[in-house]
Design an enzyme around this catalytic site. Structure first.
Site, PDB file in Angstrom:
ATOM      1  N   SER A   1       0.785  -1.233   0.000  1.00  0.00           N
ATOM      2  CA  SER A   1       0.000   0.000   0.000  1.00  0.00           C
ATOM      3  C   SER A   1       0.816   1.283   0.000  1.00  0.00           C
ATOM      4  O   SER A   1       0.244   2.373  -0.071  1.00  0.00           O
ATOM      5  CB  SER A   1      -0.960  -0.003   1.187  1.00  0.00           C
ATOM      6  OG  SER A   1      -2.025  -0.880   0.931  1.00  0.00           O
TER       7      SER A   1
ATOM      8  N   ALA B   1     -13.701 -13.235  -4.164  1.00  0.00           N
ATOM      9  CA  ALA B   1     -13.318 -12.434  -5.334  1.00  0.00           C
ATOM     10  C   ALA B   1     -11.804 -12.321  -5.458  1.00  0.00           C
ATOM     11  O   ALA B   1     -11.114 -12.101  -4.460  1.00  0.00           O
ATOM     12  CB  ALA B   1     -13.936 -11.041  -5.245  1.00  0.00           C
TER      13      ALA B   1
ATOM     14  N   TYR C   1     -10.576   2.609   6.007  1.00  0.00           N
ATOM     15  CA  TYR C   1      -9.565   2.260   5.010  1.00  0.00           C
ATOM     16  C   TYR C   1     -10.120   1.242   4.025  1.00  0.00           C
ATOM     17  O   TYR C   1     -10.611   0.184   4.417  1.00  0.00           O
ATOM     18  CB  TYR C   1      -8.346   1.690   5.721  1.00  0.00           C
ATOM     19  CG  TYR C   1      -7.103   1.578   4.874  1.00  0.00           C
ATOM     20  CD1 TYR C   1      -6.160   2.596   4.866  1.00  0.00           C
ATOM     21  CD2 TYR C   1      -6.858   0.454   4.099  1.00  0.00           C
ATOM     22  CE1 TYR C   1      -5.001   2.492   4.107  1.00  0.00           C
ATOM     23  CE2 TYR C   1      -5.719   0.338   3.337  1.00  0.00           C
ATOM     24  CZ  TYR C   1      -4.796   1.359   3.343  1.00  0.00           C
ATOM     25  OH  TYR C   1      -3.653   1.259   2.585  1.00  0.00           O
TER      26      TYR C   1
ATOM     27  N   ASN D   1      -9.212  -0.397   0.019  1.00  0.00           N
ATOM     28  CA  ASN D   1      -8.411  -0.447  -1.203  1.00  0.00           C
ATOM     29  C   ASN D   1      -9.203  -0.056  -2.439  1.00  0.00           C
ATOM     30  O   ASN D   1      -8.626   0.370  -3.437  1.00  0.00           O
ATOM     31  CB  ASN D   1      -7.837  -1.855  -1.370  1.00  0.00           C
ATOM     32  CG  ASN D   1      -6.772  -2.156  -0.341  1.00  0.00           C
ATOM     33  OD1 ASN D   1      -5.684  -1.618  -0.399  1.00  0.00           O
ATOM     34  ND2 ASN D   1      -7.099  -3.003   0.623  1.00  0.00           N
TER      35      ASN D   1
END
Length: 355
Positions: free
Chosen positions: A81, A145, A171, A173
């Site tokens: 990240s 997924a 948070y 992504n």
């Protein structure tokens, strides 16, 4: 701040001990954090750890130390990240050029992409994406997924109801998967192309890359390990498909490159003053996060800025003072670290708050 849980371990995730040290040949001093590095192996259970610090003084110097076998100064490793700071910097550069506004809704650039199950791109701004206050479900939290494109990642997220209320820090992504698509919409180029053109080239970050579909790490590199959560067995996860991480975490880098990047960013060499101020504005996330970067206040009153990154086989933390003059990046070659909540703060305290 994001925790070591981080963001991408569920996508891709040691009891090997052995202590040793290495230093840059010309290094005249030990960095204050060097004495804490072995604790990441002995107490944290990492196979190996390394750090590189740049300290300002009358004679500024870099200090490198490693602990454990198979980890070297020049190694390329997956930075997870930390990718987000690079993506955010490109978005803020585009804002400085007047090509987008942080208050613009996602719908302006990606019409119809974020719709359904209570998700609405007309009500989500770019600032909300950058600061993780959009409420979008984190696509990496869906165990069924494994999206191999940003569009598929967003579709995974919008198949779920929002995970948080708009304006509340959560948070995700998915925010940066969307930002990667925004960069392409605005520039006509993939976000990776813009990062290479705007950041990697000008700063000569020759050890940093965005692999796309390439599963191998570029040379030189060591091995990366993940522990099975059931039986504790170690697995070599050096090769992996980074497409699921994408703009949220595909970056490959080196200790030296990450120190150089954060020094340049915080030193004002990559963003105009207004966009640098926006980068460090944590008001949207109520102090938890800026725009692709987060602060950590230490006991001595110093606040360091940077990001962490977790992906299968790798954890990295980059931190720097507000002026970018004092930087530290450390990494371990696994995605698990026991006592992370105490070991990492202690290392940062040792470096930036020496007695």
């Amino acid at each position: 701040m994001p925790t070591l849980r981080a963001p991408l371990a569920t996508l891709l995730v040691i009891t090997l001990l052995g202590l040793g040290t290495a230093s840059l040949p010309s290094e005249p001093h030990l960095t204050p954090a060097a004495s804490y590095l072995p604790r990441l192996v002995v107490r944290g259970g990492a196979p190996a750890a390394a750090l590189l610090a740049h300290t300002p003084s009358a004679s500024p110097h870099d200090s490198y130390r490693s602990t454990g076998p198979g980890i070297r100064f020049a190694d390329r490793f997956r930075a997870g990240s930390v990718t987000k700071t690079f993506v955010a910097t490109v978005v803020l550069q585009l804002a400085g050029e007047g090509r987008l506004g942080l208050s613009d809704p996602v719908e302006r650039f990606l019409p119809g992409l974020i719709r359904g199950h209570g998700n609405d791109g007309r009500r989500i701004t770019l600032r909300a994406l950058l600061s993780h206050t959009s409420g979008l479900y984190d696509y990496t939290d869906d165990p069924s997924a494994r999206p191999l494109s940003a569009t598929a990642a967003v579709r995974t997220a919008t198949a779920h109801h929002p995970a948080g209320a708009p304006g509340v820090f959560a948070y995700s992504n998915t925010n940066y998967a969307v930002l990667g698509l925004v960069v392409r919409s605005v520039t006509g180029h993939p976000y990776a192309t813009e990062i290479r053109r705007r950041l990697l080239g000008p700063l000569h970050l020759d050890g940093t890359s965005l692999p796309g579909a390439r599963t191998a790490l570029p040379a030189p590199h060591g091995r990366a390990y993940s522990r099975d959560p059931v039986d504790g067995a170690l697995a070599d996860v050096t090769a992996l498909d980074p497409r699921t991480a994408g703009a949220a975490g595909e970056l490959i880098s080196t200790l030296a490159d990450l120190n150089r990047f954060y020094a340049a960013l915080l030193g004002g060499r990559l963003l105009p003053p207004a966009q640098l101020a926006a980068l460090l504005d944590t008001s949207a996330a109520h102090g938890s996060y800026g725009l692709g970067i987060f602060p950590q206040r230490l006991s001595c009153g110093v606040t360091v800025w940077g990001h962490n990154g977790l992906i299968a086989g790798s954890y990295v933390r980059a931190a720097a003072t507000r002026d970018g003059r004092h930087t530290l990046t450390y990494r371990i070659n696994t995605d698990t670290l026991a006592e992370a909540g105490t070991l990492e703060p202690a290392l940062l305290e040792a470096e930036f708050c020496p007695a």
